[in-house]
Design a protein around this motif. Structure first.
Motif, PDB file in Angstrom:
ATOM      1  N   LYS A  11       0.878  -1.162  -0.187  1.00 19.95           N
ATOM      2  CA  LYS A  11      -0.018   0.013  -0.507  1.00 19.95           C
ATOM      3  C   LYS A  11       0.755   1.215  -0.471  1.00 19.95           C
ATOM      4  N   LYS A  12       1.995   1.443   0.655  1.00 21.79           N
ATOM      5  CA  LYS A  12       2.839   2.244   0.906  1.00 21.79           C
ATOM      6  C   LYS A  12       3.334   2.694  -0.055  1.00 21.79           C
ATOM      7  N   ARG A  13       3.661   1.784  -1.390  1.00 23.43           N
ATOM      8  CA  ARG A  13       4.638   1.198  -2.301  1.00 23.43           C
ATOM      9  C   ARG A  13       4.082   2.305  -3.272  1.00 23.43           C
ATOM     10  N   PHE A  14       2.185   1.667  -3.587  1.00 23.80           N
ATOM     11  CA  PHE A  14       1.160   2.342  -4.479  1.00 23.80           C
ATOM     12  C   PHE A  14       1.407   3.573  -4.388  1.00 23.80           C
ATOM     13  N   GLU A  15       0.667   3.943  -2.903  1.00 22.00           N
ATOM     14  CA  GLU A  15       0.350   5.492  -2.636  1.00 22.00           C
ATOM     15  C   GLU A  15       1.906   6.523  -2.906  1.00 22.00           C
ATOM     16  N   ALA A  16       2.699   5.500  -3.293  1.00 22.86           N
ATOM     17  CA  ALA A  16       3.936   7.263  -3.331  1.00 22.86           C
ATOM     18  C   ALA A  16       4.377   6.700  -4.644  1.00 22.86           C
ATOM     19  N   ASN A  17       3.711   6.104  -6.194  1.00 22.92           N
ATOM     20  CA  ASN A  17       3.807   6.041  -7.027  1.00 22.92           C
ATOM     21  C   ASN A  17       2.111   6.329  -8.191  1.00 22.92           C
ATOM     22  N   SER A  18       1.307   6.863  -6.927  1.00 24.21           N
ATOM     23  CA  SER A  18      -0.014   7.064  -7.974  1.00 24.21           C
ATOM     24  C   SER A  18       0.560   8.063  -8.457  1.00 24.21           C
ATOM     25  N   ASP A  19      -0.640   7.995  -9.432  1.00 26.36           N
ATOM     26  CA  ASP A  19      -0.705   9.485 -10.455  1.00 26.36           C
ATOM     27  C   ASP A  19      -2.372   9.671 -10.547  1.00 26.36           C
ATOM     28  N   SER A  20      -3.344  10.952 -10.242  1.00 26.58           N
ATOM     29  CA  SER A  20      -4.740  11.117  -9.816  1.00 26.58           C
ATOM     30  C   SER A  20      -4.909  11.079 -10.330  1.00 26.58           C
ATOM     31  N   GLU A  21      -4.048  11.596 -11.693  1.00 31.19           N
ATOM     32  CA  GLU A  21      -4.690  12.209 -13.007  1.00 31.19           C
ATOM     33  C   GLU A  21      -5.112  10.647 -14.366  1.00 31.19           C
ATOM     34  N   ASN A  22      -4.231   9.837 -14.395  1.00 30.59           N
ATOM     35  CA  ASN A  22      -4.038   8.208 -14.366  1.00 30.59           C
ATOM     36  C   ASN A  22      -4.797   7.562 -13.920  1.00 30.59           C
ATOM     37  N   ALA A  23      -5.195   7.875 -12.547  1.00 29.69           N
ATOM     38  CA  ALA A  23      -6.412   7.558 -12.150  1.00 29.69           C
ATOM     39  C   ALA A  23      -8.260   7.440 -12.097  1.00 29.69           C
ATOM     40  N   GLU A  24      -7.775   9.252 -12.435  1.00 28.73           N
ATOM     41  CA  GLU A  24      -9.719   9.126 -12.902  1.00 28.73           C
ATOM     42  C   GLU A  24     -10.046   8.166 -14.140  1.00 28.73           C
ATOM     43  N   LYS A  25      -8.433   8.228 -15.319  1.00 25.03           N
ATOM     44  CA  LYS A  25      -8.786   8.187 -16.384  1.00 25.03           C
ATOM     45  C   LYS A  25      -9.522   6.583 -16.171  1.00 25.03           C
ATOM     46  N   MET A  26      -8.552   5.793 -15.749  1.00 26.24           N
ATOM     47  CA  MET A  26      -8.896   4.087 -15.812  1.00 26.24           C
ATOM     48  C   MET A  26     -10.106   3.601 -14.544  1.00 26.24           C
ATOM     49  N   SER A  27     -10.563   4.566 -13.717  1.00 27.16           N
ATOM     50  CA  SER A  27     -11.709   4.917 -13.165  1.00 27.16           C
ATOM     51  C   SER A  27     -13.012   5.018 -14.173  1.00 27.16           C
ATOM     52  N   TYR A  29     -12.511   4.384 -17.109  1.00 23.25           N
ATOM     53  CA  TYR A  29     -12.680   3.686 -18.164  1.00 23.25           C
ATOM     54  C   TYR A  29     -13.464   1.943 -17.502  1.00 23.25           C
ATOM     55  N   MET A  30     -13.653   1.669 -16.615  1.00 21.74           N
ATOM     56  CA  MET A  30     -13.849   0.565 -15.873  1.00 21.74           C
ATOM     57  C   MET A  30     -15.282   0.806 -15.647  1.00 21.74           C
ATOM     58  N   ARG A  31     -16.277   2.125 -15.645  1.00 24.58           N
ATOM     59  CA  ARG A  31     -17.068   2.535 -15.697  1.00 24.58           C
ATOM     60  C   ARG A  31     -17.724   2.736 -14.545  1.00 24.58           C
ATOM     61  N   ASN A  32     -16.364   3.556 -13.724  1.00 24.45           N
ATOM     62  CA  ASN A  32     -16.139   4.402 -12.230  1.00 24.45           C
ATOM     63  C   ASN A  32     -16.966   3.287 -11.340  1.00 24.45           C
ATOM     64  N   LYS A  33     -16.691   1.960 -10.820  1.00 27.50           N
ATOM     65  CA  LYS A  33     -17.440   0.925 -10.504  1.00 27.50           C
ATOM     66  C   LYS A  33     -15.928   0.344  -9.554  1.00 27.50           C
ATOM     67  N   PHE A  34     -14.339   1.131  -9.510  1.00 30.48           N
ATOM     68  CA  PHE A  34     -13.361   0.924  -8.636  1.00 30.48           C
ATOM     69  C   PHE A  34     -12.689   2.392  -8.076  1.00 30.48           C
ATOM     70  N   LYS A  35     -11.581   2.251  -7.454  1.00 32.37           N
ATOM     71  CA  LYS A  35     -11.436   3.263  -7.475  1.00 32.37           C
ATOM     72  C   LYS A  35      -9.295   3.271  -7.628  1.00 32.37           C
ATOM     73  N   PHE A  36      -8.307   3.381  -8.067  1.00 37.65           N
ATOM     74  CA  PHE A  36      -7.089   2.825  -8.588  1.00 37.65           C
ATOM     75  C   PHE A  36      -7.025   4.665  -8.293  1.00 37.65           C
ATOM     76  N   TYR A  37      -5.291   3.854  -8.164  1.00 38.56           N
ATOM     77  CA  TYR A  37      -4.034   4.884  -7.775  1.00 38.56           C
ATOM     78  C   TYR A  37      -3.533   5.748  -8.665  1.00 38.56           C
ATOM     79  N   GLY A  38      -3.833   5.065  -9.917  1.00 38.05           N
ATOM     80  CA  GLY A  38      -3.272   5.231 -11.255  1.00 38.05           C
ATOM     81  C   GLY A  38      -1.801   4.619 -12.094  1.00 38.05           C
ATOM     82  N   LEU A  39      -1.878   3.781 -11.224  1.00 37.43           N
ATOM     83  CA  LEU A  39      -0.494   2.851 -11.869  1.00 37.43           C
ATOM     84  C   LEU A  39      -1.048   2.189 -13.708  1.00 37.43           C
TER      85      LEU A  39
END
Length: 222
Positions: A11-27, A29-39
């Protein structure tokens, strides 16, 4: 590290590498069913390569770690569980499939389902009892379970059990579920690369009962 410490480290590693802009795009793409770190997939896998390497040394599955990870609301954790089960697949036995099935039944969408059919498929190459189980799964009330049964032989090429494939697909003909009809087409298209004649004959035999999507996908390479 115990399973909680391992989870927190990931979790610590995911958070350290998170990308909020990409997370929004990924979410999205998945019809906003899930949260993403954007990795991205390569980045995500790189983050826990060393952890999987260490886990392999234990020569067993840490189900408590996987349970904890699968509970996390971020989708990357479900992907981690899938990668873990593929990396340590040789330590999964037939009795463990019920544990895998719990993950299949939770947070369902095509992305994790298509990971899990590989997990079940790899296990099935070592234990033929999986074949009978997949016949049971092919008539399950949950169409995601049926999708795994249809696609668990993907990539097997000449090792494909065509009698089993036919039986499972026939159990799902005349379905109006998109993800089932897509899976049927996908399984046929994949096997057509190995045996185009078998797939051509299958489609000719069952075309009246097959959805047009399945025929279109299955016929792509023949």
């Amino acid at each position: 590290m115990d399973h909680t410490e391992k989870y927190l480290e990931i979790k610590k590693r995911f958070e350290a590498n998170s990308d909020s802009e990409n997370a929004e795009k990924m979410s999205k793409y998945m019809r906003n069913k899930f949260k993403f770190y954007g990795l991205s997939a390569p980045k995500r896998k790189q983050i826990y390569t060393d952890i999987l390497k260490e886990e392999k040394k234990n020569k067993c599955i840490d189900w408590q770690l996987l349970d904890k990870c699968y509970e996390d609301e971020h989708r990357e954790f479900q992907y981690f569980v899938s990668d873990y089960l593929l990396a340590l697949n040789k330590y999964i036995n037939f009795e463990d499939i019920n544990k895998v099935k719990r993950y299949i039944k939770e947070k369902q969408w095509w992305d994790t389902i298509d990971f899990m059919d590989k997990v079940i498929g790899e296990t099935g190459l070592r234990d033929k009892r999986v074949d009978e189980l997949m016949i049971e799964w092919s008539v399950d009330d949950d169409f995601w379970i049926r999708r795994i049964a249809i696609d668990f032989q993907l990539g097997r090429k000449e090792r494909t059990n065509t009698e089993l494939l036919e039986k499972i697909i026939v159990n799902n003909l005349e379905s109006d579920e998109f993800f089932i009809n897509k899976a049927i087409g996908w399984s046929l298209r994949d096997y057509s690369k190995t045996n185009a004649d078998w797939v051509r004959n299958f489609i000719n035999k069952y075309s009246e009962k097959m959805n047009s999507l399945s025929i279109r996908e299955g016929s792509k390479y023949i």
